[in-house]
Design a protein around this motif. Structure first.
Motif, short mmCIF file in Angstrom:
data_model
loop_
_atom_site.label_atom_id
_atom_site.label_comp_id
_atom_site.label_asym_id
_atom_site.label_seq_id
_atom_site.Cartn_x
_atom_site.Cartn_y
_atom_site.Cartn_z
N VAL A 96 0.85 -1.20 0.00
CA VAL A 96 0.00 0.00 0.00
C VAL A 96 0.88 1.25 0.00
N HIS A 97 2.03 1.17 0.68
CA HIS A 97 2.92 2.34 0.75
C HIS A 97 3.51 2.71 -0.61
N LEU A 98 3.35 1.80 -1.60
CA LEU A 98 3.96 2.05 -2.91
C LEU A 98 2.99 2.70 -3.89
N ASN A 99 1.74 2.92 -3.47
CA ASN A 99 0.71 3.41 -4.41
C ASN A 99 1.15 4.64 -5.20
N VAL A 100 1.82 5.54 -4.51
CA VAL A 100 2.20 6.80 -5.14
C VAL A 100 3.17 6.60 -6.33
N PHE A 101 3.85 5.46 -6.34
CA PHE A 101 4.86 5.24 -7.39
C PHE A 101 4.28 4.56 -8.65
N ASP A 102 2.99 4.28 -8.62
CA ASP A 102 2.34 3.65 -9.79
C ASP A 102 3.06 2.39 -10.27
N LYS A 103 3.07 2.24 -11.62
CA LYS A 103 3.62 1.02 -12.22
C LYS A 103 5.13 0.89 -12.01
N LYS A 104 5.78 2.06 -11.79
CA LYS A 104 7.25 2.04 -11.67
C LYS A 104 7.71 1.15 -10.51
#
Ligand code: GRG
Length: 294
Positions: free
Chosen positions: A270-278
């Motif tokens: 969930v903490h990675l949401n901001v980074f999108d597909k990257k």
């Protein structure tokens, strides 16, 4: 082979080559034993998960690959130092590491202590070198983050709690705190290092740390489950000192540990949401850590 496997293998090879380059050659006869011991432990087959985290987080911010690789190698040197010292007779007293005799068994205790110390200090030599980053502010941020993660309020504090857990009862939250320090701090550093190299905004640095803490916990619960399984299969009890220590299984049992594992690994991504597909490979890594067999 999955995209994650391909990337893990590729980065593992690159990090091996970089470590080989950065480690001292055992050619000077006066110190050859120390240098051999450093190379023996650092170049032994490890999963290279922490350098992978550094390379992946660096790629989110477009960091130059050579800078990222040097930093990733430094992270792995700190990890190897912790393994060498953890195996010593005064710590876990383990005879094997990474499928080979541990450093103090292959060489001797004094050499193993020095090899660990030398890998720790080599890591700082690397991250403070201008070839790792041309900005002195970035280098100083790296040094500070490495020192905090490895030091007396980070991994070493976790190791101290781990030793205490041989003789003191610990509840679930205390075990979480222990593991967050002992394993989580280095995972968090590994991820944060890429963001530091990329001059990332503090909130992005923090999101990567949060992801890595959860990943580290999931990694440790999986480790405890694998350890419990192998004891059951072999019907043996570990004879090294780690056998008396608090684990997630000893605290909440197998089934609840599996539930926690699911919860924590889904929370990690969930903490990675901001980074999108990257950040897809980092998401895949959370799955890999949970399903790994070694
Ligand atoms: C500085 C003495 C000292 C200790 C620090 C991190 C640590 C505390 C000790 C390492 C030993 C240990 C068993 C830690 C628990 C985390 C863990 C399972 C580490 C092994 O990491 P892997 O599986 O190892 O990534 P490889 O060999 O694949 O790199």
């Amino acid at each position: 082979m999955s995209e994650l496997d391909n990337n893990l293998n590729e980065i593992s090879e690159l990090v091996f080559e970089k470590m080989d380059q950065l480690l001292p050659e055992p050619s000077d006869r006066k110190y050859s034993r120390l240098h051999e011991a450093m190379r023996y432990s650092a170049l032994a087959p490890g999963k290279r998960l922490r350098p992978f985290l550094t390379m992946m987080s660096a790629s989110l911010f477009g960091v130059d690959k050579v800078c990222a690789l040097q930093t990733a190698a430094a992270v792995e040197f700190i990890h190897t130092y912790s393994l060498i010292h953890d195996d010593l007779p005064s710590m876990d007293d383990d005879d094997e590491r990474r499928g080979q005799p541990s450093c103090h068994v292959k060489f001797d205790e004094a050499t193993a202590i020095l090899a660990g110390d030398a890998l720790l200090t080599l890591a700082f030599e690397i991250i403070s070198d201008v070839s790792t980053h041309n900005s002195s502010i970035v280098r100083s941020n790296l040094v500070s983050a490495f020192a905090k993660a490895a030091g007396c309020r980070g991994m070493l504090a976790g190791q101290m709690l781990d030793i205490a857990s041989e003789t003191e009862e610990m509840n679930f939250n205390e075990i979480i705190n222990l593991q967050r320090l002992k394993t989580g701090e280095l995972f968090a550093l590994s991820c944060e290092a890429g963001a530091i190299l990329g001059n990332a905004a503090p909130n992005l640095r923090n999101l990567l740390r949060c992801y890595a803490y959860d990943l580290g916990l999931a990694f440790q619960i999986t480790d405890d489950l694998l350890d419990a399984d192998s004891k059951e299969v072999k019907n043996t009890k570990r004879t090294d000192k780690s056998s008396n220590k608090a684990t997630f299984i000893s605290s909440i049992g197998n089934e609840k540990a599996k539930e926690q594992l699911k919860l924590i690994s889904s929370q990690a991504v969930v903490h990675l949401n901001v980074f999108d597909k990257k950040a897809n490979l980092l998401r895949d890594l959370a799955n890999y850590v949970v399903n790994r067999k070694n």
